[in-house]
Enzyme design. Structure first.
Site, PDB file in Angstrom:
ATOM      1  N   HIS A 174       0.831  -1.195   0.000  1.00 33.08           N
ATOM      2  CA  HIS A 174       0.000   0.000   0.000  1.00 33.08           C
ATOM      3  C   HIS A 174       0.868   1.249   0.000  1.00 33.08           C
ATOM      4  CE1 HIS A 174       1.111  -0.514   4.235  1.00 33.08           C
ATOM      5  NE2 HIS A 174       0.821   0.758   4.416  1.00 33.08           N
ATOM      6  N   HIS A 219       4.883   0.343   0.066  1.00 35.96           N
ATOM      7  CA  HIS A 219       5.603  -0.501   1.021  1.00 35.96           C
ATOM      8  C   HIS A 219       4.690  -1.590   1.570  1.00 35.96           C
ATOM      9  CE1 HIS A 219       3.734   2.847   3.241  1.00 35.96           C
ATOM     10  NE2 HIS A 219       3.609   1.999   4.267  1.00 35.96           N
TER      11      HIS A 219
END
Length: 464
Positions: A174, A219
């Site tokens: 996300h 990440h």
């Protein structure tokens, strides 16, 4: 009586001034016992790292008494969370017993709201939020609860999330439109990321360590099995209106793109995407990552600045009343928008009276119990009590302290939306101001002025 002429008025005024002058006590006639003396008389030589000589003294004329001297009535915390009796709204001769219903559990944890110190005055917005009152989002493999302006309106600059992942569980790929800063409370987490240049990153961080992702950097987070139960961590975002429900999630995005477009984007057959989720995953269980996992080989190389920081390995500064250590962009270079300090305060000690010039402070209490009074200028001040798991907030330039009110070590985080940690010490300010000017303001004696420290005490041991 009505005066008949300007001359008559002048005579009356002159007589009034003469009588007033003879009736008023001289400044030098104030008894020495009535002069307020600072309760913090700790010699600067007792502060770790203080090598300068004490402040010089000077004999300034006593200031005229334009207002009454401050009261020295006791204003300590009247009870703690473990009190056996039902607390009452009484301090000294003030207040009354509570006749109606009350939530005794909350009252026991917030003594200075029910029976505040007499130094509290005016109005200050609520500056405490317990995560225990946050709605929890339960998922297979973990959970998350947040604090933002929806529950704590004063906290406009930052918001937080307390997240728990079981071993192997993943906080899915996300990104956010805000920066994300994290502190690991328990266990270890493997993080992955990629920057705009296609340089990737993979690392594992443990209890007391940090990560930071600038806005828009994609990440993921996955709990390892270093702790069999998994991990728990604190996330801080540089926007008080942040909501976990507004995260840009990989599965949520692809669930809302026509499959033929997805196939065209990845230059493959549409059937390859027959089993992508129809809704976001958010948190989901997965196999535990390997300890020797490495980042995928990228032709662009790895990210030049690490997204993680081994804060647990930073040696804290030893102080007379506890410890402190700071992390900001001078040491964690990629963290350009969030700085922090981890502070411990021993029983009876306090984080000194201070303020932060331009940035709000978002605090998180990890262990112990504490007391904070916010001074908001214009005669406004309010005191709050904090326990482990609570969020505190101090607007920029508000004077405050953090006092350990328990019998165990108080440990908490001070977090700021800035690239550099900054604070101003009241003790140091007065020590570096001409002594006669300080004496004129506060009527302090020479001994007290000599004990002011020209270096920041930061965390001060128990007073005399």
């Amino acid at each position: 009586m009505v005066c008949s002429s300007k001359f008559t008025k002048a005579i009356i005024c002159a007589v009034f001034l003469a009588v007033s002058a003879s009736a008023a006590p001289a400044a030098s006639s104030v008894p020495a016992s009535s002069v307020a003396v600072s309760s913090l008389t700790l010699p600067s030589s007792s502060i770790s790292g203080s090598s300068d000589s004490p402040s010089s003294t000077a004999s300034a004329p006593a200031a005229s008494q334009t207002v009454p001297f401050a009261s020295d009535d006791p204003n300590g915390v009247l009870w703690g969370p473990d009190i056996d009796t039902v607390p009452q709204a009484i301090r000294g001769s003030l207040g009354a017993t509570v006749l109606g219903p009350q939530d005794v559990g909350i009252v026991k944890e917030n003594a200075d709201l029910l029976a505040p110190p007499t130094t509290d005055s005016g109005s200050v917005s609520n500056a405490k939020w317990p995560y225990s009152l946050s709605h929890n989002r339960l998922q297979t493999g973990g959970c998350a609860r947040q604090q933002n302006v929806g529950v704590m309106p004063i906290a406009t600059a930052m918001a937080g999330v307390n997240m728990r992942l079981e071993a192997g569980a993943v906080r899915e790929l996300h990104w956010h439109k805000t920066a994300e800063w994290a502190y690991i409370l328990k266990g270890s987490v493997q993080v992955t990321a990629i920057n705009t240049e296609g340089q990737n990153y993979l690392a594992t961080v443990s209890e007391g360590d940090l990560w930071y992702f600038p806005p828009g950097i994609p990440h993921s987070l996955q709990a390892t099995a270093d702790l069999p139960e998994g991990s728990e961590f604190l996330l801080v975002f540089d926007d008080g209106e942040f909501s976990e429900d507004s995260t840009f999630l990989l599965t949520d995005w692809l669930a809302h793109v026509p499959k033929e477009v997805i196939a065209k984007n990845f230059q493959t057959n549409i059937s390859a995407f027959d089993h992508i989720p129809a809704d976001e995953l958010y948190i989901f269980p997965a196999e535990v990552p390997h300890d020797d996992d490495k980042a995928v080989n990228s032709p662009q190389g790895t990210a030049p600045e690490p997204f993680t920081f081994k804060f647990s390995q930073v040696k804290p500064q030893q102080l007379s009343g506890g410890t402190a250590k700071v992390v900001d962009s001078t040491t964690f270079k990629i963290a350009t928008n969030i700085a922090a300090a981890e502070v411990t305060v021993e029983p009876g000690a306090m984080r000194e009276l201070h303020w932060h010039p331009t940035q709000d402070e978002w605090s998180f209490f990890i262990e112990g119990t504490g007391r904070v009074t916010l001074f908001a200028s214009s005669g406004n001040a309010r005191t709050f009590n904090y326990q482990a798991g609570d969020v505190g907030y101090v607007p920029a330039s508000f004077g405050h302290y953090v006092e350990n009110t328990g019998n165990t070590t108080l440990r908490y985080l001070e977090i700021f939306k800035t690239d550099r940690f900054q604070d101003i010490s009241l003790n140091q300010w007065l020590a570096l101001t001409p002594p006669e000017l300080v004496k004129a303001h506060l009527n302090l004696d020479d001994t007290t002025i000599a004990h002011l420290s020209k270096t920041k005490p930061t965390v001060i041991g128990p007073g005399k």
